[in-house]
Design an enzyme around this catalytic site. Structure first.
Site, PDB file in Angstrom:
ATOM      1  N   PRO A  98     148.855  49.631 126.896  1.00  0.00           N
ATOM      2  CA  PRO A  98     148.907  48.400 126.080  1.00  0.00           C
ATOM      3  C   PRO A  98     147.547  48.085 125.470  1.00  0.00           C
ATOM      4  O   PRO A  98     146.537  48.072 126.174  1.00  0.00           O
ATOM      5  CB  PRO A  98     149.308  47.329 127.100  1.00  0.00           C
ATOM      6  CG  PRO A  98     148.887  47.870 128.431  1.00  0.00           C
ATOM      7  CD  PRO A  98     148.999  49.360 128.339  1.00  0.00           C
ATOM      8  N   GLN A 151     153.974  44.828 128.624  1.00  0.00           N
ATOM      9  CA  GLN A 151     152.836  44.402 129.452  1.00  0.00           C
ATOM     10  C   GLN A 151     152.695  42.897 129.379  1.00  0.00           C
ATOM     11  O   GLN A 151     152.616  42.332 128.288  1.00  0.00           O
ATOM     12  CB  GLN A 151     151.553  45.095 128.967  1.00  0.00           C
ATOM     13  CG  GLN A 151     150.301  44.647 129.698  1.00  0.00           C
ATOM     14  CD  GLN A 151     149.619  43.476 129.010  1.00  0.00           C
ATOM     15  OE1 GLN A 151     149.661  43.373 127.791  1.00  0.00           O
ATOM     16  NE2 GLN A 151     149.006  42.578 129.779  1.00  0.00           N
ATOM     17  N   THR A 179     149.547  42.792 134.170  1.00  0.00           N
ATOM     18  CA  THR A 179     148.106  43.082 134.233  1.00  0.00           C
ATOM     19  C   THR A 179     147.423  42.070 135.153  1.00  0.00           C
ATOM     20  O   THR A 179     147.569  40.856 134.982  1.00  0.00           O
ATOM     21  CB  THR A 179     147.501  43.057 132.824  1.00  0.00           C
ATOM     22  OG1 THR A 179     148.118  44.106 132.077  1.00  0.00           O
ATOM     23  CG2 THR A 179     145.997  43.287 132.851  1.00  0.00           C
ATOM     24  N   HIS A 284     140.905  49.005 133.122  1.00  0.00           N
ATOM     25  CA  HIS A 284     140.969  48.377 131.798  1.00  0.00           C
ATOM     26  C   HIS A 284     139.986  49.054 130.836  1.00  0.00           C
ATOM     27  O   HIS A 284     139.436  48.413 129.922  1.00  0.00           O
ATOM     28  CB  HIS A 284     140.652  46.874 131.926  1.00  0.00           C
ATOM     29  CG  HIS A 284     141.410  45.998 130.978  1.00  0.00           C
ATOM     30  ND1 HIS A 284     142.383  45.115 131.362  1.00  0.00           N
ATOM     31  CD2 HIS A 284     141.322  45.840 129.633  1.00  0.00           C
ATOM     32  CE1 HIS A 284     142.847  44.450 130.326  1.00  0.00           C
ATOM     33  NE2 HIS A 284     142.224  44.874 129.249  1.00  0.00           N
ATOM     34  N   ARG A 287     136.443  47.491 130.240  1.00  0.00           N
ATOM     35  CA  ARG A 287     136.275  46.302 129.389  1.00  0.00           C
ATOM     36  C   ARG A 287     136.187  45.013 130.200  1.00  0.00           C
ATOM     37  O   ARG A 287     135.741  44.002 129.697  1.00  0.00           O
ATOM     38  CB  ARG A 287     137.467  46.168 128.431  1.00  0.00           C
ATOM     39  CG  ARG A 287     137.595  47.283 127.457  1.00  0.00           C
ATOM     40  CD  ARG A 287     138.936  47.239 126.740  1.00  0.00           C
ATOM     41  NE  ARG A 287     139.110  46.041 125.925  1.00  0.00           N
ATOM     42  CZ  ARG A 287     138.500  45.827 124.774  1.00  0.00           C
ATOM     43  NH1 ARG A 287     137.640  46.705 124.323  1.00  0.00           N
ATOM     44  NH2 ARG A 287     138.739  44.730 124.085  1.00  0.00           N
ATOM     45  N   ASP A 314     145.382  55.059 133.698  1.00  0.00           N
ATOM     46  CA  ASP A 314     144.628  55.178 132.444  1.00  0.00           C
ATOM     47  C   ASP A 314     143.175  54.860 132.709  1.00  0.00           C
ATOM     48  O   ASP A 314     142.799  54.496 133.816  1.00  0.00           O
ATOM     49  CB  ASP A 314     145.209  54.305 131.318  1.00  0.00           C
ATOM     50  CG  ASP A 314     144.889  52.815 131.443  1.00  0.00           C
ATOM     51  OD1 ASP A 314     143.861  52.438 132.058  1.00  0.00           O
ATOM     52  OD2 ASP A 314     145.684  52.014 130.910  1.00  0.00           O
ATOM     53  N   SER A 315     142.376  55.012 131.696  1.00  0.00           N
ATOM     54  CA  SER A 315     140.932  54.713 131.644  1.00  0.00           C
ATOM     55  C   SER A 315     140.114  56.001 131.537  1.00  0.00           C
ATOM     56  O   SER A 315     139.900  56.694 132.542  1.00  0.00           O
ATOM     57  CB  SER A 315     140.446  53.876 132.835  1.00  0.00           C
ATOM     58  OG  SER A 315     141.041  52.578 132.768  1.00  0.00           O
ATOM     59  N   GLY A 316     139.729  56.311 130.331  1.00  0.00           N
ATOM     60  CA  GLY A 316     138.857  57.460 130.080  1.00  0.00           C
ATOM     61  C   GLY A 316     139.564  58.721 129.638  1.00  0.00           C
ATOM     62  O   GLY A 316     138.915  59.747 129.422  1.00  0.00           O
ATOM     63  N   ARG A 318     140.836  61.254 127.294  1.00  0.00           N
ATOM     64  CA  ARG A 318     140.478  61.572 125.907  1.00  0.00           C
ATOM     65  C   ARG A 318     141.107  62.857 125.397  1.00  0.00           C
ATOM     66  O   ARG A 318     140.927  63.214 124.215  1.00  0.00           O
ATOM     67  CB  ARG A 318     138.943  61.713 125.775  1.00  0.00           C
ATOM     68  CG  ARG A 318     138.176  60.438 126.111  1.00  0.00           C
ATOM     69  CD  ARG A 318     138.418  59.368 125.050  1.00  0.00           C
ATOM     70  NE  ARG A 318     137.770  58.108 125.363  1.00  0.00           N
ATOM     71  CZ  ARG A 318     138.381  57.068 125.947  1.00  0.00           C
ATOM     72  NH1 ARG A 318     139.661  57.153 126.309  1.00  0.00           N
ATOM     73  NH2 ARG A 318     137.743  55.950 126.167  1.00  0.00           N
TER      74      ARG A 318
END
Ligand code: FNR
Length: 387
Positions: A98, A151, A179, A284, A287, A314-316, A318
């Site tokens: 999200p 979300q 969240t 997150h 953030r 999630d997070s990072g 790529r």
């Protein structure tokens, strides 16, 4: 049998007649293109993070400290990336995390719809944020046959929270992702230095502005008094949730419940014991708290605590290789965040779809080359820590 990796043949084949891809396949070039496409305020909002951005950088760099060991002489002509979760059969473990400013990522300010269209085009589930330039019912419709999740940022006003949840269920979303880490906004220097917070400018609030309970809270509708509507939003945003609140969600919805932001093994265990349907390991994208530890390094503990409950991550992430590493460390599903948002910025639905196809192709080809015919084989072998 078609494979995600076939995308590379498509690209090389088109090159024979002089066509090169309109969008890049790697994150570094993608980010550069997005930097050129976005206004400074939106770019800062998406690219920036908390504090000195140490955690968000660590999220990405930590993937380089995990490695996969290739296995040879395994028939990988056919690969199975499918996943069973929440009574859904998905063709891959990848989903779209999200992102509350999707709406602002395209020139027409309809980026939530573009994200949903990308999801439908590549059959990758979209987790739609509460923060949106388009009401959730329209977003859900645009995801077409591809399952989508909703979300929730839980409002303080219980009636409004219930209304958003019921709307999500009625709109056909297949899971409720709550969240946990954002009842207050983390310290974000880039946004503070430019005094920019999109919601306070009346952006991405259409799920509230279209809600009957929210509208009933206002003396005059948002179309007539935007400032008052934004102020009412500010007053109700960010309920401080505790473990005691989880039962309330269970009482008011039959949707599968996923808790987003779980990073500690004990929290995962407690959530699993409470009977949640999914645990979402995420910081997150760095953030919210500049806590320092990369999310991927916390994933194994969360998976352990979660037991048999599926873990979304999630997070990072790529690249497709990052997806496979997260699977090897126990994730059931892996969320793409900033990369698809940058895809929206440079090419709307087509740009985001291209980013997702590239990630899926790389994941599939890594499995093909490394001798893993299924996600179960990836998990069985695991990833090795390099230091
Ligand atoms: C987010 N994220 C987020 N999460 C959430 O639960 N609701 C939201 O509305 C948002 N909004 C949002 C906006 C922007 C600009 C970003 C970059 C992120 C967090 C998101 O779901 C996910 O956890 C991160 O994006 C993962 O980090 P990376 O991989 O994108 O760096």
């Amino acid at each position: 049998m078609a494979h995600f990796g076939d995308f590379q043949n498509e690209i090389y084949g088109a090159g024979l007649s002089g066509t090169i891809p309109s969008f890049p396949v790697d994150f570094r070039t993608l980010e550069k293109r997005a930097e050129a496409a976005l206004s400074p305020s939106i770019l800062n909002y998406v690219q920036g993070g908390c504090g000195n951005e140490g955690t968000q950088n660590a999220n990405v760099e930590a993937f380089n400290r995990w490695g996969m060991v290739p296995r040879m002489l395994v028939d990988c002509t056919s690969r199975d990336l499918s996943v069973d979760i929440f009574d859904l059969k998905l063709q891959s473990p990848v989903f779209m995390a999200p992102i509350g400013v999707n709406g602002e990522m395209t020139q027409d300010r309809c980026g939530d719809i573009a994200a949903a269209q990308a999801s439908a085009a590549v059959n990758v589930p979209f987790c739609a944020s509460t923060l949106s330039n388009t009401p959730m019912e329209d977003v859900s419709r645009a995801t077409a046959e591809t399952p989508a999740f909703f979300q929730l940022y839980t409002p303080r006003n219980e009636e409004l929270a219930a209304s958003l949840i019921h709307r999500a269920g009625n709109a056909g979303f297949k899971a409720l992702v709550i969240t946990l880490d954002t009842w207050v906004t983390g310290w974000r220097p880039r946004d503070l230095n430019t005094s920019n917070f999109p919601q306070l400018r009346g952006k991405v609030l259409e799920n509230y502005f279209s809600d009957p309970v929210f509208r009933a809270m206002l003396a005059r509708p948002p179309e007539e008094d935007l400032a008052a509507a934004v102020s009412a939003w500010g007053a109700t945003f960010g309920k401080v949730l505790t473990w005691d609140d989880i039962g309330w969600f269970r009482e008011i919805t039959d949707m599968p419940i996923v808790l987003k932001g779980i990073c500690h093994e004990d929290d995962a265990r407690r959530a699993a014991d409470m009977g949640v349907d999914g645990i979402y390991c995420s910081n997150h994208g760095g953030r919210q708290a500049n806590g320092g530890i990369a999310a991927i390094d916390l994933l194994p503990g969360v998976v352990k605590g979660a037991g048999s409950v599926p873990v979304m991550f999630d997070s990072g992430v790529r690249s497709g290789s990052d997806v496979i590493k997260a699977i090897a460390l126990g994730a059931t599903m892996v969320g793409i965040g900033r990369p698809y948002a940058y895809g929206l910025a440079i090419g709307g639905a087509k740009g985001a779809a291209h980013v997702l196809r590239s990630i899926l192709a790389e994941a599939d080809l890594l499995m093909a080359v490394d001798g893993y015919p299924s996600l179960a084989a990836v998990r069985e072998e695991g990833a090795r820590r390099l230091d």
